[in-house]
Design a protein around this motif. Structure first.
Motif, PDB file in Angstrom:
ATOM      1  N   LEU A  19     -32.247  -6.340  48.532  1.00  0.00           N
ATOM      2  CA  LEU A  19     -33.139  -5.601  47.650  1.00  0.00           C
ATOM      3  C   LEU A  19     -34.573  -5.978  47.986  1.00  0.00           C
ATOM      4  O   LEU A  19     -34.924  -7.162  47.981  1.00  0.00           O
ATOM      5  N   CYS A  20     -35.392  -4.989  48.278  1.00  0.00           N
ATOM      6  CA  CYS A  20     -36.765  -5.230  48.715  1.00  0.00           C
ATOM      7  C   CYS A  20     -37.740  -5.042  47.550  1.00  0.00           C
ATOM      8  O   CYS A  20     -37.569  -4.142  46.718  1.00  0.00           O
ATOM      9  N   GLY A  21     -38.767  -5.866  47.509  1.00  0.00           N
ATOM     10  CA  GLY A  21     -39.881  -5.665  46.589  1.00  0.00           C
ATOM     11  C   GLY A  21     -39.543  -5.869  45.143  1.00  0.00           C
ATOM     12  O   GLY A  21     -40.077  -5.185  44.273  1.00  0.00           O
ATOM     13  N   GLY A  22     -38.684  -6.797  44.779  1.00  0.00           N
ATOM     14  CA  GLY A  22     -38.392  -7.057  43.378  1.00  0.00           C
ATOM     15  C   GLY A  22     -37.158  -7.891  43.215  1.00  0.00           C
ATOM     16  O   GLY A  22     -36.483  -8.249  44.174  1.00  0.00           O
ATOM     17  N   LYS A  23     -36.848  -8.243  41.983  1.00  0.00           N
ATOM     18  CA  LYS A  23     -35.678  -9.023  41.653  1.00  0.00           C
ATOM     19  C   LYS A  23     -34.572  -8.112  41.154  1.00  0.00           C
ATOM     20  O   LYS A  23     -34.760  -6.917  40.984  1.00  0.00           O
ATOM     21  N   VAL A  24     -33.427  -8.733  40.864  1.00  0.00           N
ATOM     22  CA  VAL A  24     -32.298  -7.932  40.375  1.00  0.00           C
ATOM     23  C   VAL A  24     -32.630  -7.305  39.039  1.00  0.00           C
ATOM     24  O   VAL A  24     -32.228  -6.196  38.723  1.00  0.00           O
ATOM     25  N   SER A  25     -33.395  -8.006  38.243  1.00  0.00           N
ATOM     26  CA  SER A  25     -33.726  -7.487  36.917  1.00  0.00           C
ATOM     27  C   SER A  25     -34.603  -6.262  37.009  1.00  0.00           C
ATOM     28  O   SER A  25     -34.723  -5.511  36.055  1.00  0.00           O
ATOM     29  N   ASP A  26     -35.200  -6.033  38.203  1.00  0.00           N
ATOM     30  CA  ASP A  26     -36.020  -4.839  38.348  1.00  0.00           C
ATOM     31  C   ASP A  26     -35.171  -3.580  38.295  1.00  0.00           C
ATOM     32  O   ASP A  26     -35.677  -2.495  38.025  1.00  0.00           O
ATOM     33  N   ASN A  27     -33.881  -3.721  38.606  1.00  0.00           N
ATOM     34  CA  ASN A  27     -33.006  -2.555  38.505  1.00  0.00           C
ATOM     35  C   ASN A  27     -32.840  -2.114  37.067  1.00  0.00           C
ATOM     36  O   ASN A  27     -32.458  -0.990  36.788  1.00  0.00           O
ATOM     37  N   LYS A  28     -33.126  -3.025  36.139  1.00  0.00           N
ATOM     38  CA  LYS A  28     -32.955  -2.701  34.723  1.00  0.00           C
ATOM     39  C   LYS A  28     -34.305  -2.513  34.039  1.00  0.00           C
ATOM     40  O   LYS A  28     -34.451  -2.743  32.849  1.00  0.00           O
ATOM     41  N   TYR A  36     -34.953  13.846  24.705  1.00  0.00           N
ATOM     42  CA  TYR A  36     -33.631  14.356  25.003  1.00  0.00           C
ATOM     43  C   TYR A  36     -32.885  13.538  26.045  1.00  0.00           C
ATOM     44  O   TYR A  36     -31.690  13.706  26.227  1.00  0.00           O
ATOM     45  N   LYS A  37     -33.559  12.673  26.757  1.00  0.00           N
ATOM     46  CA  LYS A  37     -32.942  11.961  27.861  1.00  0.00           C
ATOM     47  C   LYS A  37     -32.220  10.709  27.372  1.00  0.00           C
ATOM     48  O   LYS A  37     -32.812   9.870  26.721  1.00  0.00           O
ATOM     49  N   PRO A  38     -30.947  10.540  27.701  1.00  0.00           N
ATOM     50  CA  PRO A  38     -30.213   9.375  27.230  1.00  0.00           C
ATOM     51  C   PRO A  38     -30.494   8.154  28.100  1.00  0.00           C
ATOM     52  O   PRO A  38     -31.171   8.217  29.117  1.00  0.00           O
ATOM     53  N   ARG A  39     -29.912   7.058  27.713  1.00  0.00           N
ATOM     54  CA  ARG A  39     -30.051   5.816  28.472  1.00  0.00           C
ATOM     55  C   ARG A  39     -29.147   5.853  29.692  1.00  0.00           C
ATOM     56  O   ARG A  39     -28.031   6.364  29.654  1.00  0.00           O
ATOM     57  N   TYR A  40     -29.642   5.300  30.810  1.00  0.00           N
ATOM     58  CA  TYR A  40     -28.834   5.193  32.017  1.00  0.00           C
ATOM     59  C   TYR A  40     -28.579   3.710  32.285  1.00  0.00           C
ATOM     60  O   TYR A  40     -29.475   2.980  32.701  1.00  0.00           O
ATOM     61  N   PRO A  41     -27.368   3.222  32.037  1.00  0.00           N
ATOM     62  CA  PRO A  41     -27.072   1.798  32.269  1.00  0.00           C
ATOM     63  C   PRO A  41     -26.852   1.522  33.757  1.00  0.00           C
ATOM     64  O   PRO A  41     -25.802   1.852  34.307  1.00  0.00           O
ATOM     65  N   PHE A  42     -27.846   0.949  34.421  1.00  0.00           N
ATOM     66  CA  PHE A  42     -27.713   0.635  35.841  1.00  0.00           C
ATOM     67  C   PHE A  42     -26.654  -0.446  36.035  1.00  0.00           C
ATOM     68  O   PHE A  42     -26.697  -1.496  35.397  1.00  0.00           O
ATOM     69  N   PRO A  43     -25.688  -0.218  36.925  1.00  0.00           N
ATOM     70  CA  PRO A  43     -24.653  -1.242  37.158  1.00  0.00           C
ATOM     71  C   PRO A  43     -25.195  -2.389  38.004  1.00  0.00           C
ATOM     72  O   PRO A  43     -26.112  -2.221  38.818  1.00  0.00           O
ATOM     73  N   GLN A 156     -22.811   3.648  43.562  1.00  0.00           N
ATOM     74  CA  GLN A 156     -21.721   3.220  42.695  1.00  0.00           C
ATOM     75  C   GLN A 156     -20.407   3.885  43.094  1.00  0.00           C
ATOM     76  O   GLN A 156     -19.346   3.250  43.060  1.00  0.00           O
ATOM     77  N   ALA A 157     -20.446   5.161  43.472  1.00  0.00           N
ATOM     78  CA  ALA A 157     -19.233   5.852  43.919  1.00  0.00           C
ATOM     79  C   ALA A 157     -18.719   5.256  45.223  1.00  0.00           C
ATOM     80  O   ALA A 157     -17.505   5.074  45.406  1.00  0.00           O
ATOM     81  N   LEU A 158     -19.625   4.938  46.139  1.00  0.00           N
ATOM     82  CA  LEU A 158     -19.228   4.354  47.422  1.00  0.00           C
ATOM     83  C   LEU A 158     -18.596   2.980  47.231  1.00  0.00           C
ATOM     84  O   LEU A 158     -17.537   2.678  47.794  1.00  0.00           O
ATOM     85  N   LEU A 159     -19.216   2.137  46.423  1.00  0.00           N
ATOM     86  CA  LEU A 159     -18.690   0.787  46.221  1.00  0.00           C
ATOM     87  C   LEU A 159     -17.422   0.793  45.369  1.00  0.00           C
ATOM     88  O   LEU A 159     -16.574  -0.086  45.519  1.00  0.00           O
ATOM     89  N   SER A 160     -17.289   1.770  44.481  1.00  0.00           N
ATOM     90  CA  SER A 160     -16.083   1.832  43.640  1.00  0.00           C
ATOM     91  C   SER A 160     -14.843   2.101  44.477  1.00  0.00           C
ATOM     92  O   SER A 160     -13.788   1.498  44.245  1.00  0.00           O
ATOM     93  N   ASP A 421     -19.820   2.408  29.694  1.00  0.00           N
ATOM     94  CA  ASP A 421     -20.983   2.575  30.561  1.00  0.00           C
ATOM     95  C   ASP A 421     -20.759   3.660  31.601  1.00  0.00           C
ATOM     96  O   ASP A 421     -21.701   4.370  31.980  1.00  0.00           O
ATOM     97  N   ASP A 422     -19.528   3.803  32.074  1.00  0.00           N
ATOM     98  CA  ASP A 422     -19.228   4.875  33.026  1.00  0.00           C
ATOM     99  C   ASP A 422     -19.480   6.242  32.401  1.00  0.00           C
ATOM    100  O   ASP A 422     -20.062   7.129  33.036  1.00  0.00           O
ATOM    101  N   ALA A 423     -19.025   6.410  31.172  1.00  0.00           N
ATOM    102  CA  ALA A 423     -19.230   7.691  30.494  1.00  0.00           C
ATOM    103  C   ALA A 423     -20.714   7.972  30.282  1.00  0.00           C
ATOM    104  O   ALA A 423     -21.174   9.104  30.452  1.00  0.00           O
ATOM    105  N   GLU A 424     -21.491   6.955  29.929  1.00  0.00           N
ATOM    106  CA  GLU A 424     -22.930   7.162  29.716  1.00  0.00           C
ATOM    107  C   GLU A 424     -23.636   7.534  31.016  1.00  0.00           C
ATOM    108  O   GLU A 424     -24.546   8.368  31.018  1.00  0.00           O
ATOM    109  N   ARG A 425     -23.220   6.941  32.138  1.00  0.00           N
ATOM    110  CA  ARG A 425     -23.842   7.287  33.415  1.00  0.00           C
ATOM    111  C   ARG A 425     -23.532   8.725  33.805  1.00  0.00           C
ATOM    112  O   ARG A 425     -24.418   9.454  34.277  1.00  0.00           O
TER     113      ARG A 425
END
Length: 746
Positions: A19-28, A36-43, A156-160, A421-425
């Motif tokens: 991961l370039c230019g940030g920490k893991v927490s940057d994904n969140k 109208y936009k719901p939350r997207y839980p980054f895995p 996520q689909a590729l890694l799953s 979380d899968d359903a929310e994504r």
């Protein structure tokens, strides 16, 4: 090249994520907020299943090379910089070094190249071509700019699929690409809100050659076949297509070509992964199909082949081919794989039906299906073996591939690995189509037709709609809706009497009994029949009791399209798994223990777990439960079960077996065609009665049809150590043989 490491951990796949230019927490990091936009839980990127992940956050080039040489990953995942307060992903930077040129990126790897490199950066065509030219077999890249939500879904689909099964790079990419088209492309959620749409075909791309299956003939066999017109005929697989119903997570929509095509491609890729990693365990000669036997040329043989797929699902295939092919295990296995993967499309959407042209069903709320998220129904035609594979994969909690296609239920069997979380994504992409917050709501308004129990057939009619209703008051409900609150004091008890005897309802014909439509209000009156003779009442009691048991279940009893093997050749594990699925489908969840197949059934008989498999086989081979007392439950059935012991002292075992059969297997028997169509050899009918089995010819007869003198009573033959019945035909034949021996002086 399969995603599998070498050595003792060959069943695992290693991934180096940079991961370039940030920490893991940057994904969140905080997401853009709107009404109208719901939350997207980054895995999170973490090890799971057969996927082992090594994570590096903005490393230096030396640190990257050191980990690359020591870890030796199968896949290297390079993510570009996260743009602050934006949805896009930037260029690739390690430390302070910009790797935007092919020379700089290839220099970072040195001489160690993995099997697959995934570049999650925009405009990565030149970088991908540079890595591919240096010897990386497969490179996944993006041609255009994209949002981090779309990239996260594809990743996520590729890694799953990698963590679920030992898959090839090509098949895993095709699966992830289908999932990306289904949720991102179809919902126009590829580009960020700030970027402009481009003319380039959206989505990730793959550099690399598709895998080939070796079906070349060995040199010895080729020398034997030099004079033949065709050296190696391809095998032929005999299998029928069945219709399967899927519940897919998403908002109600029209089943258009993009949606159906994406599901087709995703399921085809999933089944290709299962077949490509399958293994032939057993083969045996089998008779050819009845209608195909005359078309076979000389030298063609038929085999029944047992396979275990990549994810340990078990299937059985009937194939035909040349003797050289069918008697060589490796060659036969490769030919079957090639026939299934390369030469046929496994899944076909029913786009021509009228139902697919209409909007799909409104989603239903259920904690067991997509964790209560909204779903819609899709019908697909798949081979019978594919339906067996999908049914076995759905209850597996560790199998995540079905989730990334949004499949939450298969033929009423819920996918166990679906999480909240899968359903929310998945719903995140569906809800972005409309700014209406109620469009993608997970509140369920209506259930799909094949999961709706039938309406009660004896609904009280409403004679007058103008009649004044009961005293009611209006009560404020949820979301501003109103519902009437009944004044209990105004209700009067309904008078009833015990003078009338209840008669069993028999107004519907056999065809209407299996119909799930609503019953009519004006029902025909059950005709009053004359009482049966005393000698037949006992035989009829079991069939009448069976009808009463079936009528208590509100679900319509239909033929169970399970696709399992006939009961004579079916394995016990396949049978018990099918019975469990049938009981769940019929609503008898209390009969299925939480431990699944290892604890089913939980009934104990004679200090052992109840042997349902042999109990069912013995009963259906003797005419089924409808035969009643014609079956010697203790002498003929119990003696063939694993619960029987030589020192058995149980009393009333016959009634116990009947009760267990009614509980677990009676409805299952009526929904399958396993009962032998035996008829009496004397009267040639299958009517109920006291059945006896001839010990010489093994044929069945009504004991009352045999008018010979001195036979005794039926109970003399029904005992465990009772008399052996010999039919009149066998008695005459035996008498003639004895007379012939006497005349010849023996």
């Amino acid at each position: 090249m399969m995603f599998s490491a070498q050595g003792s951990s060959r069943n695992h796949c290693s991934l180096l994520a940079v991961l370039c230019g940030g920490k893991v927490s940057d994904n969140k990091q905080k997401q853009p907020v709107s009404d109208y936009k719901p939350r997207y839980p980054f895995p999170e990127l973490s090890s799971s299943g057969r996927l082992e992940v090594q994570l590096l956050n903005n490393p230096s080039i030396d640190e990257f090379r050191r980990v690359l040489e020591s870890f030796e990953p199968n896949i290297v995942y390079l993510q570009g910089e996260q743009i602050v307060d934006g949805e896009e992903i930037g260029s690739l930077v390690l430390g302070d070094v910009d790797l935007s040129t092919p020379e700089a990126l290839c220099g970072v790897f040195g001489s160690t190249f993995p099997t697959t490199v995934y570049l999650e950066i925009p405009n990565g065509v030149k970088l991908a071509e540079g890595l591919h030219s240096k010897g990386v077999p497969y490179v996944i890249y993006w041609k255009n700019t994209f949002s981090r939500y779309a990239a996260c879904h594809f990743r996520q689909a590729l890694l799953s699929v990698i963590q679920s099964s030992c898959s090839h790079t090509w098949d895993a990419f095709q699966f992830a690409r289908a999932s990306f088209r289904l949720y991102c492309v179809r919902n126009n959620n590829i580009f960020s809100s700030n970027s402009q749409k481009q003319s380039i075909k959206p989505g990730p791309h793959l550099l690399g050659e598709p895998p080939k299956i070796d079906v070349s003939q060995p040199e010895v066999d080729m020398q034997e076949e030099e004079g033949s017109p065709e050296n190696l005929p391809a095998v032929k697989i005999y299998d029928d297509d069945v219709t399967m119903r899927f519940l897919v997570c998403g908002s109600p929509c029209t089943l258009d070509a993009v949606l159906l095509g994406s599901l087709e491609d995703g399921l085809n890729a999933l089944l290709s992964i299962e077949i490509r990693g399958s293994k032939l365990h057993n083969r045996a000669s089998a008779p050819p199909p009845p209608l195909q036997a005359g078309t076979f040329s000389r030298g063609v043989v038929t085999m029944r082949c047992d396979f275990s797929t990549c994810s340990s699902a078990h299937i059985s295939l009937l194939v035909s081919g040349s003797a050289q092919t069918c008697f060589n295990d490796q060659l036969l296995e490769n030919h079957i794989k090639n026939e299934l993967i390369e030469k046929s499309q496994l899944v076909h959407a029913q786009s021509s039906s009228e139902e697919s042209k209409l909007p799909s069903f409104e989603p239903r709320r259920s904690t067991s299906i997509a964790c209560g998220a909204s779903v819609f129904e899709v019908c697909m035609k798949v081979p019978t073996w594919a339906s067996q594979v999908l049914r076995q994969l759905a209850p597996d909690v560790s199998y995540r591939s079905l989730v990334m296609l949004g499949i939450a239920s298969i033929q009423g069997l819920s996918v166990a690995s679906f999480e909240k979380d899968d359903a929310e994504r998945l719903l995140f992409f569906c809800k972005k189509l409309s700014k209406d917050p109620l469009l993608g709501s997970s509140l369920i308004a209506r259930t799909p037709s094949w999961l709706v129990p039938p309406a009660p057939s004896r609904k009280r009619p409403e004679p007058y709609k103008d009649t004044k209703s009961l005293n009611c008051t209006i009560m404020e409900g949820v979301n501003g809706l109103t519902r009437p609150k009944i004044n209990v004091a105004a209700m009067r008890p309904i008078p009833h009497t015990h003078r009338h005897k209840m008669l069993p309802f028999s107004g519907f014909s056999e065809a209407e009994r299996y119909d799930g439509d609503q019953g009519k209000v004006n029902l025909p009156v059950a005709p009053v029949k004359q009482p049966a003779p005393v000698t037949h009442r006992k035989a009829l009691s079991s069939s009448f009791q069976a009808q009463q048991i079936i009528s208590l279940n509100p679900l319509p009893l239909k033929k169970h399209g399970c696709g399992r093997a006939p009961i004579q050749v079916c394995s016990e594990e396949e049978f018990l798994r099918d019975v469990m699925q049938f009981l769940i489908f019929r609503g008898h969840t209390r009969l299925v223990p939480q431990g699944g197949l290892a604890e089913f059934p939980d009934a104990i008989l004679n200090a052992k777990r109840l042997d349902l498999f042999n109990l069912y086989r013995e009963v259906v081979s003797r005419g089924g439960f409808n035969v009643g007392n014609g079956i010697n439950w203790k002498g003929q059935v119990f003696s063939k079960m694993r619960n029987h012991t030589l020192t058995n002292r149980m009393t009333g075992v016959g009634n116990t077996l009947k009760r267990h059969y009614e509980t677990y297997l009676l409805e299952y028997e009526l929904a399958h065609d396993d009962v032998d169509g035996e008829c009496c050899l004397l009267c040639h009918s299958s009517a109920a009665g006291d059945w006896v089995n001839c010990g010489v010819c093994d044929e069945w007869a009504h004991f009352g049809c045999d008018r010979r003198q001195g036979l005794g009573a039926f109970k003399d033959y029904a005992k465990t150590d009772g008399l052996e019945y010999v039919c009149p035909h066998c008695s005459i034949s035996s008498f003639k043989k004895k007379a012939a021996k006497t005349m010849n002086g023996y």
